[in-house]
Scaffold this motif. Structure first.
Motif, mmCIF file in Angstrom:
data_model
loop_
_atom_site.group_PDB
_atom_site.id
_atom_site.type_symbol
_atom_site.label_atom_id
_atom_site.label_comp_id
_atom_site.label_asym_id
_atom_site.label_seq_id
_atom_site.Cartn_x
_atom_site.Cartn_y
_atom_site.Cartn_z
ATOM 1 N N TRP A 176 -43.079 -17.598 -81.219
ATOM 2 C CA TRP A 176 -42.489 -18.796 -80.621
ATOM 3 C C TRP A 176 -41.308 -19.246 -81.465
ATOM 4 O O TRP A 176 -41.382 -19.231 -82.694
ATOM 5 C CB TRP A 176 -43.518 -19.922 -80.549
ATOM 6 N N GLN A 227 -40.061 -21.825 -77.289
ATOM 7 C CA GLN A 227 -39.918 -20.779 -76.279
ATOM 8 C C GLN A 227 -40.468 -19.469 -76.825
ATOM 9 O O GLN A 227 -40.313 -19.157 -78.007
ATOM 10 C CB GLN A 227 -38.446 -20.589 -75.926
ATOM 11 N N THR A 228 -41.082 -18.687 -75.941
ATOM 12 C CA THR A 228 -41.491 -17.335 -76.281
ATOM 13 C C THR A 228 -40.786 -16.361 -75.353
ATOM 14 O O THR A 228 -40.549 -16.673 -74.188
ATOM 15 C CB THR A 228 -43.019 -17.130 -76.179
ATOM 16 N N LEU A 229 -40.437 -15.219 -75.875
ATOM 17 C CA LEU A 229 -39.820 -14.154 -75.074
ATOM 18 C C LEU A 229 -40.688 -12.901 -75.067
ATOM 19 O O LEU A 229 -40.299 -11.885 -74.500
ATOM 20 C CB LEU A 229 -38.424 -13.828 -75.615
ATOM 21 N N ASN A 230 -41.885 -12.976 -75.710
ATOM 22 C CA ASN A 230 -42.759 -11.804 -75.789
ATOM 23 C C ASN A 230 -44.212 -12.152 -75.457
ATOM 24 O O ASN A 230 -45.128 -11.761 -76.165
ATOM 25 C CB ASN A 230 -42.650 -11.137 -77.164
ATOM 26 N N LYS A 231 -44.377 -12.892 -74.362
ATOM 27 C CA LYS A 231 -45.704 -13.228 -73.821
ATOM 28 C C LYS A 231 -46.565 -14.015 -74.804
ATOM 29 O O LYS A 231 -47.782 -13.890 -74.810
ATOM 30 C CB LYS A 231 -46.430 -11.977 -73.358
ATOM 31 N N GLY A 232 -45.943 -14.834 -75.655
ATOM 32 C CA GLY A 232 -46.687 -15.721 -76.535
ATOM 33 C C GLY A 232 -46.977 -15.194 -77.923
ATOM 34 O O GLY A 232 -47.607 -15.885 -78.725
ATOM 35 N N LEU A 233 -46.541 -13.999 -78.247
ATOM 36 C CA LEU A 233 -46.771 -13.475 -79.591
ATOM 37 C C LEU A 233 -45.990 -14.262 -80.638
ATOM 38 O O LEU A 233 -46.516 -14.590 -81.702
ATOM 39 C CB LEU A 233 -46.393 -11.991 -79.674
ATOM 40 N N THR A 238 -33.968 -19.510 -64.152
ATOM 41 C CA THR A 238 -33.945 -19.049 -65.546
ATOM 42 C C THR A 238 -32.917 -19.780 -66.401
ATOM 43 O O THR A 238 -32.969 -19.685 -67.621
ATOM 44 C CB THR A 238 -33.679 -17.533 -65.630
#
Length: 175
Positions: free
Chosen positions: A19, A11-17, A37
């Motif tokens: 994981w 999972q990412t919570l920062n647009k893929g920066l 969600t």
């Protein structure tokens, strides 16, 4: 979120920066989709199905629901979920993934990808250039069409809903 053939969910919570690994199982996980969600379902090898009720932080193993591996899954609406696999197989749940019914189209197609079209239909692609649709009205897959004349494998589909209510589909595959 993405899944791996090594049985991992990230999972990412920062647009893929960055994981974070959220779940690991010994068998491959091939598809994942979320109703909202909080509620999500992942499918994988040996027909295994996993469900989260807390946004992917914890996953429950619902066990093997099919004799086939499951390649992809989609929530069609709040209660109807559909998963697809090899040998013309598919599973559906009418209670958001708690109970499953396995069906078969009696074809030898392997269904690779499924995408919600609207709140009652989904589009499916697979081997030999195959395309078909699942319809909530009869809980079944309709005629399997060969949309790739060369019979190449169609590996993924994405449906874009346009502002005027129409939709556009994009399908990718081999060759």
């Amino acid at each position: 979120f993405f899944t791996t053939s090594e049985g991992e969910i990230f999972q990412t919570l920062n647009k893929g920066l960055d994981w974070t690994e959220k779940f690991t199982h010994t068998l491959g996980i091939n598809g994942i989709d979320f109703k909202n969600t909080s509620i999500g379902i992942a499918v994988g090898d040996n027909g295994n199905i996993y469900k989260t009720l807390n946004g992917g932080n914890n996953w429950s193993n619902l066990g093997s629901q099919s004799i086939y591996r499951l390649n992809d899954i989609t929530f069609i609406n709040d209660s109807l979920v559909l998963a697809v696999g090899p040998a013309g197989s598919y599973l559906f749940s009418t209670d958001a993934g708690d109970n499953w019914i396995q069906k078969n189209t009696n074809s030898d197609e392997t269904f690779f990808a499924i995408e919600k079209r609207n709140n009652s239909k989904a589009s499916i692609v697979g081997t030999k250039g195959s395309y078909c649709e699942f319809d909530e009205s009869n809980l079944s897959i309709g005629e399997i069409l060969k949309i790739d004349i060369a019979g190449d494998w169609l590996k993924d589909i994405h449906i874009i809903q346009k502002e005027d209510g129409s939709s556009k589909g994009i399908i990718v595959g081999f060759n």
